[in-house]
Design a protein around this motif. Structure first.
Motif, PDB file in Angstrom:
ATOM      1  N   GLN A 311      31.329  45.673  46.893  1.00  0.00           N
ATOM      2  CA  GLN A 311      32.398  44.698  46.662  1.00  0.00           C
ATOM      3  C   GLN A 311      33.390  44.712  47.833  1.00  0.00           C
ATOM      4  N   TRP A 312      33.669  45.904  48.366  1.00  0.00           N
ATOM      5  CA  TRP A 312      34.541  45.990  49.544  1.00  0.00           C
ATOM      6  C   TRP A 312      33.894  45.298  50.739  1.00  0.00           C
ATOM      7  N   ASP A 313      32.606  45.549  50.931  1.00  0.00           N
ATOM      8  CA  ASP A 313      31.915  44.913  52.051  1.00  0.00           C
ATOM      9  C   ASP A 313      31.995  43.392  51.943  1.00  0.00           C
ATOM     10  N   ALA A 314      31.865  42.894  50.703  1.00  0.00           N
ATOM     11  CA  ALA A 314      31.859  41.438  50.496  1.00  0.00           C
ATOM     12  C   ALA A 314      33.251  40.832  50.676  1.00  0.00           C
ATOM     13  N   GLY A 315      34.299  41.583  50.341  1.00  0.00           N
ATOM     14  CA  GLY A 315      35.669  41.058  50.455  1.00  0.00           C
ATOM     15  C   GLY A 315      36.097  40.231  49.249  1.00  0.00           C
ATOM     16  N   TRP A 316      35.253  40.166  48.248  1.00  0.00           N
ATOM     17  CA  TRP A 316      35.612  39.443  47.015  1.00  0.00           C
ATOM     18  C   TRP A 316      34.852  40.072  45.859  1.00  0.00           C
ATOM     19  N   SER A 317      35.362  39.847  44.646  1.00  0.00           N
ATOM     20  CA  SER A 317      34.693  40.389  43.465  1.00  0.00           C
ATOM     21  C   SER A 317      35.014  39.516  42.261  1.00  0.00           C
ATOM     22  N   GLY A 318      33.989  39.150  41.510  1.00  0.00           N
ATOM     23  CA  GLY A 318      34.185  38.429  40.250  1.00  0.00           C
ATOM     24  C   GLY A 318      34.044  36.926  40.390  1.00  0.00           C
ATOM     25  N   ALA A 319      33.501  36.316  39.330  1.00  0.00           N
ATOM     26  CA  ALA A 319      33.378  34.859  39.255  1.00  0.00           C
ATOM     27  C   ALA A 319      33.570  34.469  37.795  1.00  0.00           C
ATOM     28  N   MET A 320      33.834  33.171  37.567  1.00  0.00           N
ATOM     29  CA  MET A 320      33.895  32.661  36.189  1.00  0.00           C
ATOM     30  C   MET A 320      32.525  32.128  35.811  1.00  0.00           C
ATOM     31  N   SER A 321      32.211  32.222  34.523  1.00  0.00           N
ATOM     32  CA  SER A 321      31.004  31.550  34.029  1.00  0.00           C
ATOM     33  C   SER A 321      31.219  30.053  34.159  1.00  0.00           C
TER      34      SER A 321
END
Ligand code: FRU
Length: 497
Positions: A311-321
């Motif tokens: 998640q750190w590597d990506a720079g974002w975490s989480g989405a809405m259904s």
């Protein structure tokens, strides 16, 4: 790490805590920077960068739909939670708005503005949310200072509830003086009611009821439903009561699952006659909004299924259904289908009247995509199972099979979804109707999201992280017998931003 540090700076430049003006352009820049990430969903709502969890404060106001969410602008991890904000005119296309709620350094929400809901208090949009401070969870209230719901005034008297209920006694843990948070508020015959999620000492989770005439002064009534800790978890978060007229639905999140109870709610008591999971995969803490034409639309948080460093590597975490329309079937069961508005996103179509599969056949479909909707009717005939494989590399090294078997089960096997060791590889599954009737299937693939709707009743959402650029294939196969796939359609779906 560098990417993420940049994300942090860009947010911080305009961050309310720094005293500088908030500016939505910053979010546009953040989105652009993350735009090349193939795991980033494009038609599921995501944070501009950094961390997102629960949907909050869903409300249709002044002609626009507002979706707030638990947001950490400082990085892709859960800490110092703010309320992020997105708006839509059509429930499909979204626009980032400035952060709506920020923890107040001297307030009861100093450590975080946690989950809550929005109501229309005679023309004043009002949110109730949980403030966190030290080991306490403190209900707070704020009112909108403008019709765009951009600026919120917190009540000087926050918190509005300070004492924890003692009958039954709220669960104390090492971290918390009381597990007592999240809000579902409604008005009936001029009286306001509120549910707060809790854990009970020596028991399980509970949804606690309060009553008020003014949204500020609340009187405790007792639990409307309390769970058995072995089957429904020790703490209930984010309770929500939904009214279908004759029958009601209560759903709660218990750290693992979103469990719903169907039955009748009357005068402070919920009488349950059915119970199931709202989704059988990576889906948590949902919240709903009523549309003007009387439909219930529900969004849930799709947490990541990769480790913290991923998640750190990506720079974002989480989405809405996707927004799901909930309704009751004639037999009293719960229906869940993707909001019909979503067909707006459909682009190029590839369709078949029928695909017949012989045992062992694999039909490669002529579509390469990581951003599509697939709709089909599946009949097993005498096959043991049909496998729809998505996000598949040509050599099959990475692939995510969605397997429908005669045991009336749908399973999403993630063991080969990704060669990245940061990604989770377990299988998620759910039971569906018996195999002798056709199965209606809708599958939404979006970057790292695979969201499955079966028979407009059962949902299973899985997060997967293919690494290979060519992991975009789709194939169908039958095991141990013949199968028929009828009215198969695939649509490319557009971005919602
Ligand atoms: C659910 C939850 C809520 C809480 C919020 C904090 O995911 O833990 O209970 O209010 O998230 O971000």
């Amino acid at each position: 790490l560098i990417e993420n540090a940049l994300g942090f700076l860009a947010t911080d430049e305009r961050h309310p805590l720094t005293g500088r003006p908030k500016d939505v352009d910053t979010f546009g820049q953040l989105r652009e920077r993350l735009g090349d990430d193939p795991s980033r969903p494009s038609y599921h709502v995501t944070p501009p960068a950094n961390w997102l969890n629960d949907p909050n404060g869903l409300i249709h106001w002044n002609g626009r739909y507002h979706l707030f969410y638990q947001y950490n602008p400082a990085g892709p991890f859960h800490n110092t939670i703010h309320w992020g904000h997105a708006v839509s005119d059509d429930l499909v296309h979204w626009e980032d708005r400035p952060v709506a709620l920020t923890p107040s350094p001297d307030g009861p929400d100093r450590d975080g503005c946690w989950s809550g809901c929005a109501v229309d208090n005679d023309g004043v949009p009002t949110v109730l949310y949980t403030g966190g401070r030290d080991k306490r969870q403190l209900p707070c209230i704020a009112t909108a200072a403008d019709d765009d719901l951009t600026t919120w005034d917190k009540d000087a008297d926050n918190p509005i509830i300070e004492e924890l209920p003692t009958e039954p006694e709220v669960l104390r843990t090492e971290d918390w003086e009381g597990e007592f948070r999240d809000h579902c508020v409604w008005r009936e015959d001029g009286t306001w009611y509120q549910l707060i999620g809790a854990g009970i000492e020596g028991g399980g989770g509970a949804a606690l009821l309060y009553e008020s005439s003014d949204l500020r002064d609340w009187e405790y009534q007792g639990p409307i439903l309390a769970g058995d800790r072995d089957t429904a978890g020790t703490v209930w978060e984010c309770p929500e009561l939904l009214d279908f007229g004759d029958r009601q639905l209560l759903h709660i999140s218990n750290y693992e699952d979103v469990v719903y109870f169907l039955g009748t709610y009357d005068d402070g008591e919920f009488d349950v006659d059915r119970r199931d999971k709202l989704d059988h995969g990576d889906f948590y803490a949902p919240q709903s909004m009523w549309t003007d034409d009387g439909r219930i639309l529900t969004w849930g948080w799709l947490p990541e299924a990769r480790d913290v460093s991923g998640q750190w590597d990506a720079g974002w975490s989480g989405a809405m259904s996707l927004p799901r329309e909930l309704s009751l079937a004639d037999d009293g069961g719960l229906c869940q289908r993707p909001a019909p508005e979503l067909t707006e996103l459909r682009g190029e179509n590839t369709g078949y009247d029928v695909v017949r599969l012989d045992p062992g056949d694999t039909e490669q479909l002529p579509v390469e995509s990581r951003s599509f909707e697939l709709r089909a009717t599946v009949r097993l005939e005498d096959a043991e199972a049909v496998e729809l494989s998505v996000l598949e590399s040509p050599d099959g090294e990475e692939r995510t099979p969605i397997r429908y078997s005669y045991e009336s089960e749908i399973a999403v096997d993630r063991s080969a979804s990704s060669i990245d060791p940061q990604a989770t590889g377990d299988t998620q599954s759910m039971r569906v109707q018996p195999y002798d009737a056709p199965l209606s299937l809708r599958v939404f693939v979006d970057g790292s999201v695979v969201e499955v709707f079966a028979n407009e009743r059962h949902c299973l959402t899985s997060r997967v992280y293919p690494t290979r650029e060519d992991a975009t294939g789709i194939s169908l196969s039958a095991d141990g017998g013949r199968a028929t796939i009828a009215s198969l359609d695939i649509w490319e779906l557009d971005s919602v931003w």
